[in-house]
Scaffold this motif. Sequence first.
Motif, PDB file in Angstrom:
ATOM      1  N   ASP A 557       0.792  -1.236   0.000  1.00  0.00           N
ATOM      2  CA  ASP A 557       0.000   0.000   0.000  1.00  0.00           C
ATOM      3  C   ASP A 557       0.826   1.289   0.000  1.00  0.00           C
ATOM      4  O   ASP A 557       0.259   2.371  -0.128  1.00  0.00           O
ATOM      5  N   LEU A 558       2.141   1.185   0.202  1.00  0.00           N
ATOM      6  CA  LEU A 558       2.951   2.409   0.357  1.00  0.00           C
ATOM      7  C   LEU A 558       2.778   3.374  -0.804  1.00  0.00           C
ATOM      8  O   LEU A 558       2.630   4.579  -0.623  1.00  0.00           O
ATOM      9  N   HIS A 559       2.792   2.832  -2.022  1.00  0.00           N
ATOM     10  CA  HIS A 559       2.768   3.733  -3.187  1.00  0.00           C
ATOM     11  C   HIS A 559       1.349   4.156  -3.553  1.00  0.00           C
ATOM     12  O   HIS A 559       1.150   4.906  -4.498  1.00  0.00           O
ATOM     13  N   ARG A 560       0.366   3.665  -2.758  1.00  0.00           N
ATOM     14  CA  ARG A 560      -1.009   4.110  -3.009  1.00  0.00           C
ATOM     15  C   ARG A 560      -1.397   5.215  -2.035  1.00  0.00           C
ATOM     16  O   ARG A 560      -2.525   5.648  -2.004  1.00  0.00           O
ATOM     17  N   SER A 561      -0.469   5.616  -1.172  1.00  0.00           N
ATOM     18  CA  SER A 561      -0.796   6.614  -0.156  1.00  0.00           C
ATOM     19  C   SER A 561      -0.543   8.000  -0.725  1.00  0.00           C
ATOM     20  O   SER A 561       0.600   8.389  -0.903  1.00  0.00           O
ATOM     21  N   MET A 562      -1.589   8.735  -1.007  1.00  0.00           N
ATOM     22  CA  MET A 562      -1.493  10.094  -1.564  1.00  0.00           C
ATOM     23  C   MET A 562      -0.446  10.183  -2.669  1.00  0.00           C
ATOM     24  O   MET A 562       0.489  10.992  -2.592  1.00  0.00           O
ATOM     25  N   PRO A 563      -0.562   9.357  -3.711  1.00  0.00           N
ATOM     26  CA  PRO A 563       0.479   9.363  -4.757  1.00  0.00           C
ATOM     27  C   PRO A 563       0.544  10.700  -5.490  1.00  0.00           C
ATOM     28  O   PRO A 563       1.553  11.032  -6.107  1.00  0.00           O
ATOM     29  N   GLU A 564      -0.556  11.505  -5.368  1.00  0.00           N
ATOM     30  CA  GLU A 564      -0.577  12.793  -6.073  1.00  0.00           C
ATOM     31  C   GLU A 564       0.240  13.862  -5.351  1.00  0.00           C
ATOM     32  O   GLU A 564       0.481  14.936  -5.897  1.00  0.00           O
ATOM     33  N   HIS A 565       0.652  13.600  -4.107  1.00  0.00           N
ATOM     34  CA  HIS A 565       1.396  14.617  -3.352  1.00  0.00           C
ATOM     35  C   HIS A 565       2.894  14.443  -3.583  1.00  0.00           C
ATOM     36  O   HIS A 565       3.415  13.326  -3.504  1.00  0.00           O
ATOM     37  N   PRO A 566       3.611  15.550  -3.861  1.00  0.00           N
ATOM     38  CA  PRO A 566       5.051  15.425  -4.163  1.00  0.00           C
ATOM     39  C   PRO A 566       5.839  14.750  -3.033  1.00  0.00           C
ATOM     40  O   PRO A 566       6.837  14.078  -3.289  1.00  0.00           O
ATOM     41  N   ALA A 567       5.380  14.882  -1.778  1.00  0.00           N
ATOM     42  CA  ALA A 567       6.130  14.287  -0.664  1.00  0.00           C
ATOM     43  C   ALA A 567       6.169  12.762  -0.762  1.00  0.00           C
ATOM     44  O   ALA A 567       7.073  12.128  -0.217  1.00  0.00           O
ATOM     45  N   PHE A 568       5.173  12.166  -1.450  1.00  0.00           N
ATOM     46  CA  PHE A 568       5.148  10.704  -1.528  1.00  0.00           C
ATOM     47  C   PHE A 568       5.436  10.215  -2.941  1.00  0.00           C
ATOM     48  O   PHE A 568       5.033   9.124  -3.330  1.00  0.00           O
ATOM     49  N   GLN A 569       6.142  11.082  -3.695  1.00  0.00           N
ATOM     50  CA  GLN A 569       6.567  10.652  -5.029  1.00  0.00           C
ATOM     51  C   GLN A 569       8.066  10.361  -5.015  1.00  0.00           C
ATOM     52  O   GLN A 569       8.701  10.275  -6.047  1.00  0.00           O
ATOM     53  N   ASN A 570       8.643  10.270  -3.817  1.00  0.00           N
ATOM     54  CA  ASN A 570      10.068   9.944  -3.741  1.00  0.00           C
ATOM     55  C   ASN A 570      10.325   9.075  -2.528  1.00  0.00           C
ATOM     56  O   ASN A 570       9.475   8.954  -1.642  1.00  0.00           O
ATOM     57  N   GLU A 571      11.522   8.512  -2.457  1.00  0.00           N
ATOM     58  CA  GLU A 571      11.847   7.525  -1.425  1.00  0.00           C
ATOM     59  C   GLU A 571      11.837   8.103  -0.019  1.00  0.00           C
ATOM     60  O   GLU A 571      11.562   7.402   0.950  1.00  0.00           O
ATOM     61  N   LEU A 572      12.103   9.403   0.108  1.00  0.00           N
ATOM     62  CA  LEU A 572      12.174  10.018   1.442  1.00  0.00           C
ATOM     63  C   LEU A 572      10.832   9.877   2.183  1.00  0.00           C
ATOM     64  O   LEU A 572      10.784   9.384   3.298  1.00  0.00           O
ATOM     65  N   GLY A 573       9.766  10.319   1.508  1.00  0.00           N
ATOM     66  CA  GLY A 573       8.435  10.238   2.121  1.00  0.00           C
ATOM     67  C   GLY A 573       7.991   8.798   2.302  1.00  0.00           C
ATOM     68  O   GLY A 573       7.435   8.423   3.344  1.00  0.00           O
ATOM     69  N   ILE A 574       8.240   7.971   1.284  1.00  0.00           N
ATOM     70  CA  ILE A 574       7.824   6.567   1.345  1.00  0.00           C
ATOM     71  C   ILE A 574       8.522   5.863   2.511  1.00  0.00           C
ATOM     72  O   ILE A 574       7.909   5.100   3.263  1.00  0.00           O
ATOM     73  N   ALA A 575       9.829   6.139   2.697  1.00  0.00           N
ATOM     74  CA  ALA A 575      10.588   5.466   3.773  1.00  0.00           C
ATOM     75  C   ALA A 575      10.046   5.881   5.139  1.00  0.00           C
ATOM     76  O   ALA A 575       9.920   5.051   6.050  1.00  0.00           O
ATOM     77  N   ALA A 576       9.727   7.177   5.277  1.00  0.00           N
ATOM     78  CA  ALA A 576       9.185   7.640   6.561  1.00  0.00           C
ATOM     79  C   ALA A 576       7.855   6.940   6.843  1.00  0.00           C
ATOM     80  O   ALA A 576       7.608   6.470   7.960  1.00  0.00           O
ATOM     81  N   LEU A 577       7.012   6.847   5.817  1.00  0.00           N
ATOM     82  CA  LEU A 577       5.688   6.208   5.979  1.00  0.00           C
ATOM     83  C   LEU A 577       5.872   4.733   6.352  1.00  0.00           C
ATOM     84  O   LEU A 577       5.196   4.211   7.249  1.00  0.00           O
TER      85      LEU A 577
END
Length: 1246
Positions: A557-577
């Motif tokens: 589900d990681l890449h389905r979490s607010m994919p439209e937001h720039p914070a979750f379009q890169n590894e930094l945000g995804i790793a934190a999540l």
Amino acid sequence: MWLGPEEVLVANALWVTERANPFFVLQRRRGHGKGGGLTGLLVGTLDVVLDSSARVAPYRILHQTQDSQVYWIVACGSSRKEITKHWEWLENNLLQTLSIFDNEEDITTFVKGKIHGIIAEENKNLQPQGDEDPGKFKEAELKMRKQFGMPEGEKLVNYYSCNFWKGRVPRQGWLYLTVNHLCFYSFLLGKEVSLVVQWVDVTRLEKNATLLFPESIRVDTRDQELFFSMFLNIGETFKLMEQLANLAMRQLLDSEGFLEDKALPRPIRPHKNISALKRDLDARAKNECYRATFRLPKDERLDGHTGCTLWTPFNKLHIPGQMFISNNYICFASKEEDACRLIIPLREVTIVEKADSSSVLPSPLSISTKSKMTFLFANLKDRDFLVQRISDFLQKTPSKQTGSSIGGTKASVSDPAPESLPTPQEASEPPASPSSPLSSPPSFSTQEIPTTSQGLLKVFQKNSPMEDLGAKGAKEKMKEESWNIHFFEYGRGMCMYRTAKTRELVLKGIPESLRGELWLLFSGAWNEMVTHPGYYAELVEKSLGKYSLATEEIERDLHRSMPEHPAFQNELGIAALRRVLTAYAFRNPTIGYCQAMNIVTSVLLLYGSEEEAFWLLVALCERMLPDYYNTRVVGALVDQGIFEELTRDVLPRLSEKMQELGVISSISLSWFLTLFLSVMPFESAVVIVDCFFYEGIKVILQVALAVLDANVEQLLDCNDEGEAMTVLGRYLDNVVNKQSISPPIPHLHALLTSGDDPPVEVDIFDLLRVSYEKFSNLRADDIEQMRFKQRLKVIQSLEDTAKRSVVRAIPGDIGFSIEELEDLYMVFKAKHLASQYWGGNRSAAVHRDPSLPYLEQYRIDASQFRELFASLTPWACGSHTPVLAGRMFRLLDQNKDSLINFKEFVTGMSGMYHGDLTEKLKALYKLHLPPALIPEEAESALEAAHYFTEDSSSEALLQEQQEGSGNEDTPERREEKGTSPPDYRHYLRMWAKEKEAQKETIKDLPKMNQEQFIELCKTLYNMFSEDPMEQDLYHAIATVASLLLRIGEVGKKFSALTTKKPRDGAHSGDPNSATEEDEPPTPKLHQDPTQECQPPAAGDRQAKASGDMHLGKALQDSHVIVEGGSGEGQGSPSLLLSDDETKDDMSMSSYSVVSTGSLQCEDLTEDTVLVGGGACSPTATSRAGGTVDTDWCISFEQILASILTESVLVNFFEKRVDIGLKIKDQKKVERQFSTSSDHEPPGVLG
């Protein structure tokens, strides 16, 4: 029990004297025991109707001197046995002494002193157990246990006098509320009503008033509606019933039993007629309410509360309200709901002092905090005691922690947030002091630091100065200024005064820069974060690299979490999540991970550091949205039920239409689970989240109602569900936040639902305003009340779904009807739950894991199975039943975890109830072979090993190898799962194999050796002992057993001749085996053969005598025929008695029959008597060990063919037994674990 002597005015009214001597009289209450007539009926009725003080024990002893008219009661008893014991003690110890006295007054004084002494001695012995329940209450508890057959472990919480409406007739009686049951008992003029309902079966509980039933409580279960009325205090009774039903639901939900709260403060003196349990539950309810009101951590316990006034400097008033004190907080709530609310953590307190009293300000108390705020309370009733309690708690507050990190952190909350946020560069150096409420020591590698130290929004949104944003920037600046003024007037941080003004500001929208800080404060997450420094970093470290089902779902589900937001379009945000979600799954494995948590968490990460997002998630999952994110999203379903109920109340026309279209359930679940974040543009939904953190779930309900209200006309015109969903989807997509300073984020949902006409935009602040204007009358306690009602409904419907799923999973060839299966499931589940009620020492494995498939959730162990087997089996074997049950359990427990699930249980039951004679015998046969028959049941495992024939052991070995290879396969398959796509054909092939394996023919059954055969005979003898055709069956089985023993001997000799293929000969060369082709296998029993020839137990003499005798005779017969009179004493006439003679001669024991033959008595008792081979050589008989013949064996076909020759046996096994009746009896007996006493009231279970 002995009683403190009290005067009795009329000694003989309603009592009959049974014994008397010059000083004492033993009396029995009329209406108890034999006879009684009309007077007895009246007395029985009186005893039930009147208060507990009048509900007298049926026996008593009075003391009286000859010339005195005054009687003194000295003892009472609930049974004749108990009262006789007291009477005998008095006769043996006091009579002689009393006859010496001259003065009657001295006699009475002496008796009273003696009785008081006995009572004091008894109480002294009881005291260490800390028994606080008052005498009256204990009496009621004993009465309840006896009346309803409850075990010791079932605790009474309280009891009330009330009416139970049976039809239109009210029955006056007593309602007993125990931890697991609601019980009612009434006895009126000979009519008895006895009622027991388990709390886990309650589907509806409400207080209502109708013309027929004046203010009453309604209790519904799946099959009955019960009404109780005429309570002295209906409010208290209903509240307690609610709590107990809630506990039961909690148990169904997450398998947590009720545990008495040991840490609650105990009263100095027990209250009259209130049990310790009732106090415990009351305290629990107060604690829950206190924690919910002030959003405090789950382990906070309320110590006490008192009325007072608080001086509020912002409006120069003394506001009346309540002060609450617990181990870590002092809280205040004004009487007027919105006037003021205050939370002072004790870790913040520096000074507590008593100020001088004056007429204007009586008993004032001043509390100062580290953030230089002082709070003035007045009108305190017991100020000295209060100050003492606060100082006690302050001493326990960890001071070192308070002085350094927490103190520093907290002081900084009052600084304006923008300055206190470090830039990524600053944060990369270890901070000298925690200068920011939103910073934490870096605990990750350098490139990850921005995610740990601040919200992702600040990293990914390079904001231009406010001035460049024009009107929006100015608006944002004004909001920030408003909040700064508010902080100045009302304080900042945890100790802020929360008033109607605070709510107004929240409704206008929290500025981006303060959002993270205020969410932490309003949700209470801040408290947990500062009291658990380093906890999150530790969790992340522990959970690093750990694999579980939750982590697999999180990755998906990681890449389905607010994919439209720039914070979750890169590894930094995804790793934190990933880290936050994994750490939470690690902290709370019962929730683990649930869809929708990823969306909520990604928003939390935008406004706070990882640690803050983690604690906000904890506050959401564990306090603000209880049970939302468990495997069955129960909490969300409950609130959805509330939403439907509110829709019925406020939008009745629309409600009918929505029910018809079935829309509410489809739409609202995502609204509640993601707090509108998944269905509204992000910048609008986040405003709703602001209000949610301040107000709780009522905001979500209000907004949901406002959304429906705004679309009433269009929804009424819809023709199907899809159309209605489109209307609502388009509306929500166009809820905009015109004040947002963030660049708009495209809302994916909106792209899917855009139509031809340009949609009308709705401002989020307008929507909120309308929701407050129209629907703000919702109160927190009303919502809790509605939650309770819906929770009953939701959990019971989930239980029904589970039941249907389990019943559907049972293969069709089982033979039970759907109704029978459902009834069996309820009995099976009740047995599992009973282990949690009363089985304190049960293994932890018995606890239900709600994340398992439905079929595996309820499982029972061997002792529970034994109880069910005894009450449900058609093969009752008297004292042998538990042994048979143990064997059946081992046979069913294929994975050897000492627990069986419902499917396995039903398979076992079906073998005994369904199928023809062959199938049933096959089941019985299997119970007498390994694994059902275990070596321990013989005298030693070693000897037993020798008893098994090579056939059966080799077959068993082959079976084990097959099972072993099956098991080894599993981990490999699991490993494949992660690496390559599964080969479904492989699974289909396996499934097909499994299906084939079930079709077992009688040829597949291993042969039975002599010891196992004797066990089978023993079981059959026991099984027939209570049958009306008992003698005929004994005769038949004796004939069959002797025939089979001869066949075994012939087979043995035959196999010995064919030396080349001995085993083949035994298997198929037997002349008898050709006739029986398709016979089924039978279970195999194991019991210590040594018991076989022991003298019968005294209690079961007749059954044992005949059973053992025939067995002995049958064995002997085999000697006679096979050996043909050549052995010692083989031809003696006593051995050639006919079956009938043997059967009728009851004096002839199994010993006498067998011992006249060639076998020695000691062999019989020592090992198992077995015949044939032992007698062939003289050395065999004198062997010191057992005489079991290891070469002797018999096949299932031979047993079947022999039994078919006896019609009485065939009829016995083909007789149909109705399991429905047995299930009904089992339900009645479910609670009857308790000890029975001599005095039982007639028809206890009505």
